[in-house]
Design a protein around this motif. Structure first.
Motif, PDB file in Angstrom:
ATOM      1  N   SER A  28      -6.043  -0.257   7.266  1.00 45.39           N
ATOM      2  CA  SER A  28      -7.438  -0.530   7.649  1.00 45.39           C
ATOM      3  C   SER A  28      -7.554  -0.859   9.132  1.00 45.39           C
ATOM      4  O   SER A  28      -8.482  -0.417   9.812  1.00 45.39           O
ATOM      5  CB  SER A  28      -7.998  -1.709   6.845  1.00 45.39           C
ATOM      6  OG  SER A  28      -7.868  -1.475   5.475  1.00 45.39           O
ATOM      7  N   SER A  65      -4.801   6.468   2.594  1.00 48.72           N
ATOM      8  CA  SER A  65      -5.713   5.746   3.486  1.00 48.72           C
ATOM      9  C   SER A  65      -6.247   4.472   2.853  1.00 48.72           C
ATOM     10  O   SER A  65      -6.768   4.474   1.740  1.00 48.72           O
ATOM     11  CB  SER A  65      -6.890   6.650   3.872  1.00 48.72           C
ATOM     12  OG  SER A  65      -7.791   5.929   4.691  1.00 48.72           O
ATOM     13  N   SER A  66      -6.139   3.393   3.585  1.00 52.88           N
ATOM     14  CA  SER A  66      -6.826   2.146   3.252  1.00 52.88           C
ATOM     15  C   SER A  66      -8.240   2.254   3.822  1.00 52.88           C
ATOM     16  O   SER A  66      -8.633   3.311   4.296  1.00 52.88           O
ATOM     17  CB  SER A  66      -6.117   0.960   3.895  1.00 52.88           C
ATOM     18  OG  SER A  66      -4.774   0.912   3.500  1.00 52.88           O
ATOM     19  N   GLY A  67      -8.955   1.177   3.773  1.00 47.07           N
ATOM     20  CA  GLY A  67     -10.258   1.147   4.429  1.00 47.07           C
ATOM     21  C   GLY A  67     -11.443   1.191   3.483  1.00 47.07           C
ATOM     22  O   GLY A  67     -12.590   1.097   3.928  1.00 47.07           O
ATOM     23  N   ALA A  68     -11.175   1.342   2.156  1.00 47.53           N
ATOM     24  CA  ALA A  68     -12.298   1.424   1.220  1.00 47.53           C
ATOM     25  C   ALA A  68     -13.099   0.120   1.237  1.00 47.53           C
ATOM     26  O   ALA A  68     -14.334   0.135   1.370  1.00 47.53           O
ATOM     27  CB  ALA A  68     -11.782   1.717  -0.188  1.00 47.53           C
ATOM     28  N   ALA A  69     -12.390  -0.988   1.113  1.00 44.51           N
ATOM     29  CA  ALA A  69     -13.092  -2.278   1.063  1.00 44.51           C
ATOM     30  C   ALA A  69     -13.857  -2.510   2.366  1.00 44.51           C
ATOM     31  O   ALA A  69     -15.026  -2.939   2.349  1.00 44.51           O
ATOM     32  CB  ALA A  69     -12.090  -3.403   0.825  1.00 44.51           C
ATOM     33  N   ASN A 154      -5.597   6.674  -2.459  1.00 42.22           N
ATOM     34  CA  ASN A 154      -5.804   5.228  -2.318  1.00 42.22           C
ATOM     35  C   ASN A 154      -5.578   4.596  -3.675  1.00 42.22           C
ATOM     36  O   ASN A 154      -5.538   5.296  -4.703  1.00 42.22           O
ATOM     37  CB  ASN A 154      -7.217   4.915  -1.800  1.00 42.22           C
ATOM     38  CG  ASN A 154      -7.337   3.483  -1.232  1.00 42.22           C
ATOM     39  OD1 ASN A 154      -6.385   2.699  -1.237  1.00 42.22           O
ATOM     40  ND2 ASN A 154      -8.532   3.148  -0.741  1.00 42.22           N
ATOM     41  N   GLU A 155      -5.425   3.295  -3.688  1.00 47.03           N
ATOM     42  CA  GLU A 155      -5.377   2.604  -4.969  1.00 47.03           C
ATOM     43  C   GLU A 155      -6.787   2.613  -5.547  1.00 47.03           C
ATOM     44  O   GLU A 155      -7.777   2.572  -4.805  1.00 47.03           O
ATOM     45  CB  GLU A 155      -4.879   1.169  -4.782  1.00 47.03           C
ATOM     46  CG  GLU A 155      -4.718   0.450  -6.100  1.00 47.03           C
ATOM     47  CD  GLU A 155      -3.661  -0.658  -6.074  1.00 47.03           C
ATOM     48  OE1 GLU A 155      -3.370  -1.185  -4.993  1.00 47.03           O
ATOM     49  OE2 GLU A 155      -3.144  -0.981  -7.163  1.00 47.03           O
ATOM     50  N   ASP A 157      -9.047   0.715  -6.421  1.00 44.22           N
ATOM     51  CA  ASP A 157      -9.324  -0.725  -6.278  1.00 44.22           C
ATOM     52  C   ASP A 157     -10.464  -1.227  -7.151  1.00 44.22           C
ATOM     53  O   ASP A 157     -10.468  -2.377  -7.562  1.00 44.22           O
ATOM     54  CB  ASP A 157      -9.680  -1.040  -4.814  1.00 44.22           C
ATOM     55  CG  ASP A 157      -8.510  -0.829  -3.877  1.00 44.22           C
ATOM     56  OD1 ASP A 157      -7.392  -1.194  -4.230  1.00 44.22           O
ATOM     57  OD2 ASP A 157      -8.730  -0.288  -2.777  1.00 44.22           O
ATOM     58  N   GLY A 167      -1.733  -3.485  -4.579  1.00 48.35           N
ATOM     59  CA  GLY A 167      -2.310  -4.451  -3.644  1.00 48.35           C
ATOM     60  C   GLY A 167      -2.181  -4.065  -2.188  1.00 48.35           C
ATOM     61  O   GLY A 167      -2.980  -4.476  -1.367  1.00 48.35           O
ATOM     62  N   ASP A 168      -1.176  -3.295  -1.855  1.00 53.78           N
ATOM     63  CA  ASP A 168      -1.038  -2.883  -0.459  1.00 53.78           C
ATOM     64  C   ASP A 168      -0.642  -1.415  -0.440  1.00 53.78           C
ATOM     65  O   ASP A 168       0.088  -0.942  -1.308  1.00 53.78           O
ATOM     66  CB  ASP A 168       0.026  -3.725   0.242  1.00 53.78           C
ATOM     67  CG  ASP A 168       1.401  -3.384  -0.273  1.00 53.78           C
ATOM     68  OD1 ASP A 168       2.031  -2.477   0.280  1.00 53.78           O
ATOM     69  OD2 ASP A 168       1.818  -3.985  -1.280  1.00 53.78           O
ATOM     70  N   ASN A 169      -1.149  -0.732   0.584  1.00 54.05           N
ATOM     71  CA  ASN A 169      -0.904   0.703   0.640  1.00 54.05           C
ATOM     72  C   ASN A 169       0.441   1.062   1.265  1.00 54.05           C
ATOM     73  O   ASN A 169       0.810   2.233   1.299  1.00 54.05           O
ATOM     74  CB  ASN A 169      -2.059   1.405   1.365  1.00 54.05           C
ATOM     75  CG  ASN A 169      -3.245   1.602   0.433  1.00 54.05           C
ATOM     76  OD1 ASN A 169      -3.201   1.187  -0.726  1.00 54.05           O
ATOM     77  ND2 ASN A 169      -4.302   2.231   0.928  1.00 54.05           N
ATOM     78  N   GLY A 231      -6.172  -5.574   6.774  1.00 58.73           N
ATOM     79  CA  GLY A 231      -5.228  -5.005   5.815  1.00 58.73           C
ATOM     80  C   GLY A 231      -4.536  -6.078   5.001  1.00 58.73           C
ATOM     81  O   GLY A 231      -4.765  -7.269   5.171  1.00 58.73           O
ATOM     82  N   THR A 232      -3.686  -5.636   4.067  1.00 56.84           N
ATOM     83  CA  THR A 232      -2.992  -6.616   3.238  1.00 56.84           C
ATOM     84  C   THR A 232      -1.480  -6.546   3.421  1.00 56.84           C
ATOM     85  O   THR A 232      -0.778  -7.410   2.948  1.00 56.84           O
ATOM     86  CB  THR A 232      -3.316  -6.384   1.746  1.00 56.84           C
ATOM     87  OG1 THR A 232      -3.150  -4.998   1.477  1.00 56.84           O
ATOM     88  CG2 THR A 232      -4.708  -6.809   1.408  1.00 56.84           C
TER      89      THR A 232
HETATM   90  N1  GLU Z   1      -6.673  -0.193  -0.976  1.00 60.86           N
HETATM   91  C1  GLU Z   1      -7.207  -1.087   0.010  1.00 60.86           C
HETATM   92  C2  GLU Z   1      -8.461  -0.508   0.664  1.00 60.86           C
HETATM   93  O1  GLU Z   1      -8.672   0.682   0.633  1.00 60.86           O
HETATM   94  C3  GLU Z   1      -6.248  -1.362   1.123  1.00 60.86           C
HETATM   95  C4  GLU Z   1      -4.952  -1.985   0.770  1.00 60.86           C
HETATM   96  C5  GLU Z   1      -4.193  -2.305   2.060  1.00 60.86           C
HETATM   97  O2  GLU Z   1      -4.796  -2.877   2.968  1.00 60.86           O
HETATM   98  O3  GLU Z   1      -3.017  -1.957   2.159  1.00 60.86           O
HETATM   99  O4  GLU Z   1      -9.224  -1.246   1.253  1.00 60.86           O
END
Ligand code: GLU
Length: 294
Positions: A28, A65-69, A154-155, A157, A167-169, A231-232
């Motif tokens: 993210s 890719s993260s960034g969904a939240a 992506n996860e 979520d 929990g983490d990408n 990010g996580t």
């Molecule tokens: N899956 C989460 C998202 O898209 C990110 C997880 C992470 O920060 O690694 O926001």
């Protein structure tokens, strides 16, 4: 460590341009303006451009890719402070649901400008832990790559429940690399790579260019926190990811996007950037067992 392995590093790096299947994980923090925590469209455009070039060079490309939240938070008009204060599971999952759709829409737009077709693949820890869903994932990815598509993973979520969350990408992307038999995983981050200690706290920490074999000495260098809000994944999760990737026969590079997305090309062409973890296939490594204890 740097001096001792510098020639090994050069030799290992010479093989990076031969890699055929590349998973790129973007955090993210690499997709957001650091001051405002809002989406940085220029960077997302450059990311799509670099990945499209890799694809045109004949590589199979998978983006995690993260960034969904973060995109959801922005779309719903929640400031990072409010979001941080209300950090309940429900609001996070709602933001992820809104943001994932928006993120894919943005990727579709940029990838189509570079004449590429992308696809969305959402997964959870269960997708990998369960043999039949893991096989489904593998078959779908194989088919997408055969069709010339760039999968964006992506996860999931918005539906993932606590006990099954990766929990983490970082780890998620290593699982994807393992399942798809990728030969290079690039973790794009806001950190340069692995240091002997946390460089923000210890000015004497030295940078490690290459990890030829990931043993306990290196694993102990992981730190729990990135210190970044977006990010996580900290160094700890990156080292777990390195364990999954290297044991599965995949090289992994951690590098920073601080100077732009051109770093992807630098890694793929064998330039000495970031930290390279060299593949050490381990016949005794069981991905499903490993991820259960994450
Ligand atoms: N899956 C989460 C998202 O898209 C990110 C997880 C992470 O920060 O690694 O926001």
């Amino acid at each position: 460590m740097t001096a001792e392995h510098s020639s090994d590093n050069e030799i290992y790096r010479q093989h990076l341009p031969e890699k055929k299947r590349i998973v790129v994980k973007v955090g993210s923090s690499s997709l957001l303006h650091s001051q405002t925590q809002r989406l940085d469209y220029h960077r997302i455009d450059r990311l799509a451009g670099e990945l499209s070039d890799l694809k045109n060079a004949g590589k199979d490309v998978i983006l995690v890719s993260s960034g969904a939240a973060a995109a959801g938070r922005e779309a719903l008009g929640l400031s990072s402070d409010v979001y941080r204060a209300e950090i309940g599971m429900n609001i996070k999952q709602a933001c992820a649901a809104v943001g994932q759709a928006r993120l894919i829409q943005i990727y579709q737009k940029f990838f189509s400008e570079y004449n590429q077709t992308c696809a969305q693949v959402l997964m959870t820890k269960n997708t990998v832990a369960n043999p039949s869903s893991r096989e489904n994932l593998q078959n779908t990815m194989e088919e997408l790559l055969r069709l010339g598509v760039i999968p964006i993973v992506n996860e999931n979520d918005s539906v993932a429940v606590n006990e099954f969350i990766v929990g983490d990408n970082d780890n998620l992307s290593a699982m994807v690399a393992s399942v798809t038999h990728a030969d290079l995983l690039i973790l794009l981050s806001d950190v340069e790579g692995l240091f002997t200690d946390d460089p923000r706290k210890n000015p004497h920490a030295s940078f490690i260019e290459c990890v030829p074999h990931l043993d306990d000495t290196f694993l102990r260098m992981g730190k729990k926190s990135t210190g970044s809000f977006a990010g996580t994944g900290g160094m700890d999760t990156k080292l777990h990811a390195a364990r999954i990737a290297t044991a599965s026969g995949c090289d992994m590079v951690i590098c920073t996007t601080a100077r732009g997305m051109g770093i992807i090309r630098d890694v793929a062409t064998g330039k000495n950037v970031g930290t390279l973890f060299v593949a050490c296939p381990d016949a005794n490594f069981r991905l499903d067992d490993y991820i259960r204890q994450l």
